[in-house]
Every structure is written in C-alpha cells, then in structure tokens.
Scaffold this active site. Structure first.
Site, short mmCIF file in Angstrom:
data_model
loop_
_atom_site.label_atom_id
_atom_site.label_comp_id
_atom_site.label_asym_id
_atom_site.label_seq_id
_atom_site.Cartn_x
_atom_site.Cartn_y
_atom_site.Cartn_z
CB CYS A 96 -0.98 0.07 1.06
SG CYS A 96 -2.34 0.96 1.11
CG HIS A 231 -3.41 -3.47 3.29
ND1 HIS A 231 -2.47 -2.91 4.03
CD2 HIS A 231 -4.08 -2.76 2.70
CE1 HIS A 231 -2.62 -1.75 4.04
NE2 HIS A 231 -3.58 -1.50 3.02
CD GLU A 233 -0.39 -5.44 5.87
OE1 GLU A 233 -0.95 -4.31 5.87
OE2 GLU A 233 -0.27 -5.75 4.80
#
Length: 270
Positions: A96, A231, A233
């Site tokens: 990002c 994302h 994560e």
C-alpha cells in the site's frame, strides 16, 4: 543459514508495521520495527537483514502526495545502501503506502536497462510509474481478487488467485506514457491484476481504483522486489476472511502465501 531476519521500516504515519511484523513472524522470520531515522544514522543496519518491508499507512500524513516525503528521504539518504541491498540478492516488499514509496523512488518498476545504466536503484527525478487518487474520488475499503501474472517474481507463482483487503484513497497505478505501460506488460513486471472471482478483469468494483490495465502490483527485473496495493498482512489467519465460517477445507490465509514464499526464498538462496 541462520534465522531469516526482516526489517520493517517505520516513519510518522505508518500504521501497519505491527501487522507486518506479525505476518513475517508467522512465516518464520525474526522481524524488527526500526524507524527510518535510525537507519539513516546507521546504514550498516541493513546488512543484518535479508528482507526489507515498507509497510502500509500514511507516511508523514501523505501531505505532499502518497509516500512522496518518505520516498524523498530514501532517495537522498539511502540510495546507495539500498542499491547494495538488492545487489546482495535480498528482498524488498512494499505494501500500500510502501508500494507508493517504491514507485515514487523509482525502485519500481526497476527496468533492467535502467538498472544497468544507473549506479543507483532510485530515480526520483522522473519515475516511470506513480500511484494517484482513485477514480471513485474516495477511500476504498473492500476486498479484491488478485491474479498473479509474473513468471519470475519470487513472492508468488504465476496463475495463483488470491483474495485480499484493499484500503486506500490513492491506489490508481498509472504510467508516465504508453511506452512504459507496454514495457511493464512485455517485460514481465506486472505481479498482480485485479480480477473477479472467475479470474476476469473488469471495471469498478473489480478494479477498485481504476489502475491502468487493472494493475494491482508490480515487480522489478530481478523478481526480488514486490509492491502491491492490497494488504496481505491483514489476511494471515482464516478468521480475518469476511466469510470465514463458510470457507471449505483448512487452506491457509491467502496473505501468508507472500510472506511464506519470501522467507523460503531467503532460506534457500542466501
């Protein structure tokens, strides 16, 4: 080799650093959060790590443009150390805001001829790619399917389709001109495209920001640098999936594919 070590770079406004550390640790790496000022003070810190992660968030409030101030710091203070970091065969991952930084430093797309002609991996004066405001004109917070496209990106195998959350106001990948876009396509720099559940590209909301050619992520000429807007994560456990109770089987969360591949690559090659 000894345990894989990852450096998660942080700065004012970064807010996904703890999640990034957690994902790397789940993949078996030892991960440290270190402020960019500490790295600038002692660039030898980079020699201790095999993975460098630029996490998501809003570095310095994105006050000039998304990732621009952090990109400036990197170009003016860390260009040579990062050039050596990549020359040593190590990995970089930008998520990002981290992807925005990699694009605005010129580290991505990292064309092979540019790397051959320049001593530095960074080129802030005339980046080939940028990431700008979403076509919708607003922050997009949703989940998206991504199709992996690259033959040589070490973080993902070509043909895999994964599902990840997106959360950004400036996620539209654009190129300086049509020739750059053609080069991205022809030289295997497109790591991910936005697709639907059947693997087909489309308009909004399949492509949540209007990125050229539905580009969701890029890799460099080595395949050891990856930047993506979604994302990974934020999807490292099954229960983070919006419909996790309806998932079949016991497959691993899609975000872990990227982190696991990174750690395994380091173990095998460095």
């Amino acid at each position: 080799m000894k345990q894989v070590k990852a450096l998660v770079l942080r700065a004012a406004g970064i807010n996904c650093d703890y999640e990034s550390v957690h994902a790397l640790e789940l993949a078996g790496a030892a991960a440290d959060r270190i402020h960019i000022n500490r790295v600038i003070e002692n660039t030898d810190l980079l020699k201790e790590y095999q993975i460098l992660l630029f996490p998501g968030g809003f570095s310095y409030g994105d006050d000039v443009a998304a990732g621009k101030i952090l990109a400036n710091q990197i170009v003016h203070h860390l260009s040579e150390p990062l050039t050596q970091f990549l020359a040593d065969g190590k990995l970089m991952l930008g998520i990002c805001n981290g992807f925005q930084v990699l694009a605005k430093t010129g580290i991505l797309p990292g064309f092979a001829d540019d790397r051959a002609g320049n001593k530095s991996v960074t080129n802030l004066t005339e980046p080939a790619v940028s990431v700008i405001d979403n076509d919708s004109g607003k922050f997009e917070d949703r989940w998206a399917y991504l199709q992996s496209e690259s033959e040589h990106c070490v973080f993902i195998k070509k043909g895999q389709r994964i599902y990840l959350p997106v959360a950004h106001g400036e996620g539209k990948v654009v190129t300086r001109d049509e020739s750059v876009l053609s080069k991205l396509e022809n030289e295997d720099h497109i790591a991910f495209r936005y697709v639907d559940a059947d693997g087909k590209v489309g308009g909004f909301p399949v492509n949540p920001n209007g990125s050229f050619n539905s580009i969701a992520g890029l890799t460099d000429s080595t395949g050891r640098v990856l930047g993506l807007m979604p994302h990974p994560e934020r999807f490292v456990r099954r229960t983070q999936h919006p419909h996790w109770t309806r998932l079949e089987g016991d497959s691993e969360a899609d975000g872990m594919i990227i982190f696991n591949n990174a750690v395994e690559y380091v173990k095998k090659t460095l």
